[in-house]
Design a protein around this motif. Sequence first.
Motif, PDB file in Angstrom:
ATOM      1  N   LEU A 435       0.818  -1.208   0.000  1.00 37.18           N
ATOM      2  CA  LEU A 435       0.000   0.000   0.000  1.00 37.18           C
ATOM      3  C   LEU A 435       0.859   1.268   0.000  1.00 37.18           C
ATOM      4  O   LEU A 435       0.339   2.373  -0.045  1.00 37.18           O
ATOM      5  CB  LEU A 435      -0.954  -0.006   1.203  1.00 37.18           C
ATOM      6  CG  LEU A 435      -2.113  -1.015   1.102  1.00 37.18           C
ATOM      7  CD1 LEU A 435      -2.861  -1.108   2.422  1.00 37.18           C
ATOM      8  CD2 LEU A 435      -3.076  -0.628  -0.032  1.00 37.18           C
ATOM      9  N   ILE A 443      -1.638   6.937  -0.157  1.00 36.63           N
ATOM     10  CA  ILE A 443      -2.842   6.587   0.611  1.00 36.63           C
ATOM     11  C   ILE A 443      -2.769   7.202   2.004  1.00 36.63           C
ATOM     12  O   ILE A 443      -1.865   6.910   2.778  1.00 36.63           O
ATOM     13  CB  ILE A 443      -2.991   5.053   0.703  1.00 36.63           C
ATOM     14  CG1 ILE A 443      -3.128   4.467  -0.708  1.00 36.63           C
ATOM     15  CG2 ILE A 443      -4.186   4.672   1.565  1.00 36.63           C
ATOM     16  CD1 ILE A 443      -3.155   2.949  -0.741  1.00 36.63           C
ATOM     17  N   ILE A 446      -7.409   4.273   5.282  1.00 33.15           N
ATOM     18  CA  ILE A 446      -8.213   3.185   4.719  1.00 33.15           C
ATOM     19  C   ILE A 446      -9.388   2.907   5.650  1.00 33.15           C
ATOM     20  O   ILE A 446      -9.317   3.126   6.856  1.00 33.15           O
ATOM     21  CB  ILE A 446      -7.394   1.891   4.525  1.00 33.15           C
ATOM     22  CG1 ILE A 446      -6.756   1.458   5.852  1.00 33.15           C
ATOM     23  CG2 ILE A 446      -6.348   2.029   3.445  1.00 33.15           C
ATOM     24  CD1 ILE A 446      -6.143   0.076   5.791  1.00 33.15           C
ATOM     25  N   THR A 459      -9.756   2.989   0.017  1.00 31.53           N
ATOM     26  CA  THR A 459      -8.588   3.847   0.230  1.00 31.53           C
ATOM     27  C   THR A 459      -8.974   5.315   0.141  1.00 31.53           C
ATOM     28  O   THR A 459      -9.772   5.711  -0.709  1.00 31.53           O
ATOM     29  CB  THR A 459      -7.502   3.551  -0.812  1.00 31.53           C
ATOM     30  OG1 THR A 459      -8.031   3.788  -2.128  1.00 31.53           O
ATOM     31  CG2 THR A 459      -7.030   2.111  -0.726  1.00 31.53           C
ATOM     32  N   VAL A 461      -7.234   8.757  -0.602  1.00 30.36           N
ATOM     33  CA  VAL A 461      -5.950   9.051  -1.262  1.00 30.36           C
ATOM     34  C   VAL A 461      -5.786  10.532  -1.573  1.00 30.36           C
ATOM     35  O   VAL A 461      -6.735  11.304  -1.517  1.00 30.36           O
ATOM     36  CB  VAL A 461      -5.840   8.235  -2.574  1.00 30.36           C
ATOM     37  CG1 VAL A 461      -5.972   6.752  -2.288  1.00 30.36           C
ATOM     38  CG2 VAL A 461      -6.898   8.676  -3.587  1.00 30.36           C
ATOM     39  N   PRO A 465      -3.995   5.909  -6.831  1.00 32.25           N
ATOM     40  CA  PRO A 465      -3.431   4.773  -6.096  1.00 32.25           C
ATOM     41  C   PRO A 465      -3.362   3.484  -6.933  1.00 32.25           C
ATOM     42  O   PRO A 465      -3.274   2.386  -6.364  1.00 32.25           O
ATOM     43  CB  PRO A 465      -4.426   4.605  -4.950  1.00 32.25           C
ATOM     44  CG  PRO A 465      -5.744   4.915  -5.598  1.00 32.25           C
ATOM     45  CD  PRO A 465      -5.464   5.990  -6.630  1.00 32.25           C
ATOM     46  N   GLU A 468      -0.482   1.101  -6.120  1.00 31.79           N
ATOM     47  CA  GLU A 468      -0.619   0.509  -4.786  1.00 31.79           C
ATOM     48  C   GLU A 468      -1.662  -0.604  -4.783  1.00 31.79           C
ATOM     49  O   GLU A 468      -1.441  -1.689  -4.205  1.00 31.79           O
ATOM     50  CB  GLU A 468      -1.010   1.586  -3.769  1.00 31.79           C
ATOM     51  CG  GLU A 468       0.130   2.449  -3.251  1.00 31.79           C
ATOM     52  CD  GLU A 468       0.620   3.463  -4.261  1.00 31.79           C
ATOM     53  OE1 GLU A 468       1.692   4.053  -4.037  1.00 31.79           O
ATOM     54  OE2 GLU A 468      -0.068   3.679  -5.286  1.00 31.79           O
ATOM     55  N   ILE A 469      -2.805  -0.352  -5.449  1.00 33.36           N
ATOM     56  CA  ILE A 469      -3.882  -1.354  -5.492  1.00 33.36           C
ATOM     57  C   ILE A 469      -3.438  -2.570  -6.292  1.00 33.36           C
ATOM     58  O   ILE A 469      -3.670  -3.715  -5.887  1.00 33.36           O
ATOM     59  CB  ILE A 469      -5.162  -0.739  -6.079  1.00 33.36           C
ATOM     60  CG1 ILE A 469      -5.719   0.329  -5.113  1.00 33.36           C
ATOM     61  CG2 ILE A 469      -6.210  -1.816  -6.345  1.00 33.36           C
ATOM     62  CD1 ILE A 469      -6.903   1.103  -5.662  1.00 33.36           C
ATOM     63  N   ILE A 489      -9.800  -4.208  -2.981  1.00 30.19           N
ATOM     64  CA  ILE A 489      -9.303  -2.872  -2.629  1.00 30.19           C
ATOM     65  C   ILE A 489      -9.780  -1.888  -3.682  1.00 30.19           C
ATOM     66  O   ILE A 489      -9.621  -2.121  -4.888  1.00 30.19           O
ATOM     67  CB  ILE A 489      -7.762  -2.858  -2.554  1.00 30.19           C
ATOM     68  CG1 ILE A 489      -7.266  -3.915  -1.546  1.00 30.19           C
ATOM     69  CG2 ILE A 489      -7.251  -1.471  -2.117  1.00 30.19           C
ATOM     70  CD1 ILE A 489      -5.769  -4.049  -1.499  1.00 30.19           C
TER      71      ILE A 489
END
Length: 490
Positions: A435, A443, A446, A459, A461, A465, A468-469, A489
């Motif tokens: 993440l 992020i 969450i 998330t 943000v 993202p 990250e996802i 996510i």
Amino acid sequence: MENLAFIQLTEKKTKLLIVQSRNGRYRVLEEVENYYNLTNDIMKDCLFSPKSKADILKILNIYRYTIETFKVGKMIAIASNVIVKARNYRGFLDEIYTNTGMNFVISNDDEVVKNIYMSSMTKVDVSKGYIVNIGSYQTYILKFNRRNVVEYNIIPYGYSNLNGSFAEMVATVRKDIKKASLVKNFDGDILIGCGPSFIDISKIGKKLTRYPIDIDNNYELSASTVGKVVDFSKDLDLAKIKKIKGIGPEGAESLNGGLAIISALFELLQIENITVSTAEQLEGVVLSNLVGNANEKYSDMLQNSLDNYYEFKKEGLAINGNVYEMAILLFKQLKVVHKLPRTYVKALKVSAYMFDCGKFINFDNHQKHSFYAILNSNICGASQKDILLAAFACTCQNLDNFNLAEIMKYKEILTDEDIEAIRKLGIIVNLAVNLNASRKNVINDIVCDILGDSIIMKTIVNSDPSFEILQSMKISDDFKKIFKKSLQII
């Protein structure tokens, strides 16, 4: 960044410590110790002999060459207050200065106590209690409360100046310890033991009890273990003691004296354990010269220890703090899923903060290498069990590294719940790392919605993202395997 040299002169050894300092933190670049015995010079003849002076000057001149090699900017030299018993000590210190440029300052009792306390407060996370430091010719007992030394007593015996049979040594030191006000008024608070005697006796005790963790600091030395060491060592001659791994010549010569003092403490105070600390006076001198407000600095000992570790290892894009914060956030959000108590937070903090420490050994499967790195990183402010859990959890960022046979080597320390927690913590750390995949702190927060057999992780943000996802969803199968729920996510 600056290199500093600290030199210590005692009746038993000279020690050179070269450290690199940055932002009030430091790391050791070089450490050299040379042992000798000035007992006859100081305690009997009350004079430094020509041979002793020549030997010490030779060592210090070698140290001077090493100091120049490391381009040291500042040099601090301290001498034990025991050497003042030699009538020619002033002339000898002047001779040292003339030949080496080392201006030795003799530590008085107040300074010794301050430095022992300062070092101890970086090793064991306790707000109040007692510290016992066994030196070669005297023992210091300190009482502290709210990070201040309240009182201290000095016992005129150390590991070198006790004579007779073991029973006679115990009786001798017990008589003097019993007179100490801190012993008379002992209130049952935690007792911290530091000095070479505690370390050496703990090393032997761990071997005798097959204790599986080879860490000296924060080891709980029990009365029963001390009894085992007494039974083991009472029939051993000096030559055999010297052969014990990790003890060495000085430790062998001081073993019985230190053991007598420790045995007397257990007997008089009627306690079950003494927490062993690797604190030492010279480290206190280092800290006094590098650290500002120690009380403020060490209000969170674990955080300070982790920050000190990474001050000299972190890269420009280090995200260790972000990973830790994300791991704690996940721990809270997934509480109803992982069902782990807060007792695991320290282990999670260490494993998350040091998630990439194995890279310093080898990048390939660095999670596996993190086990050794964490156990040997001198992290303070966490119990030995917490550090062990953190080491295993960090390896389990990659679940293929989970090795039950390896974990069972520590079965006397870890419970079934701990074994189950290791993989859960590993997944949480791995998710926290992913993440933060772009290393840009994308992020901010969450929120987890738990719906039956699935978890939707929303998330919050400050930019895209997607990376990250993408990276986080790669561990969705492992997540489902451990938590029995599918992960989404968004």
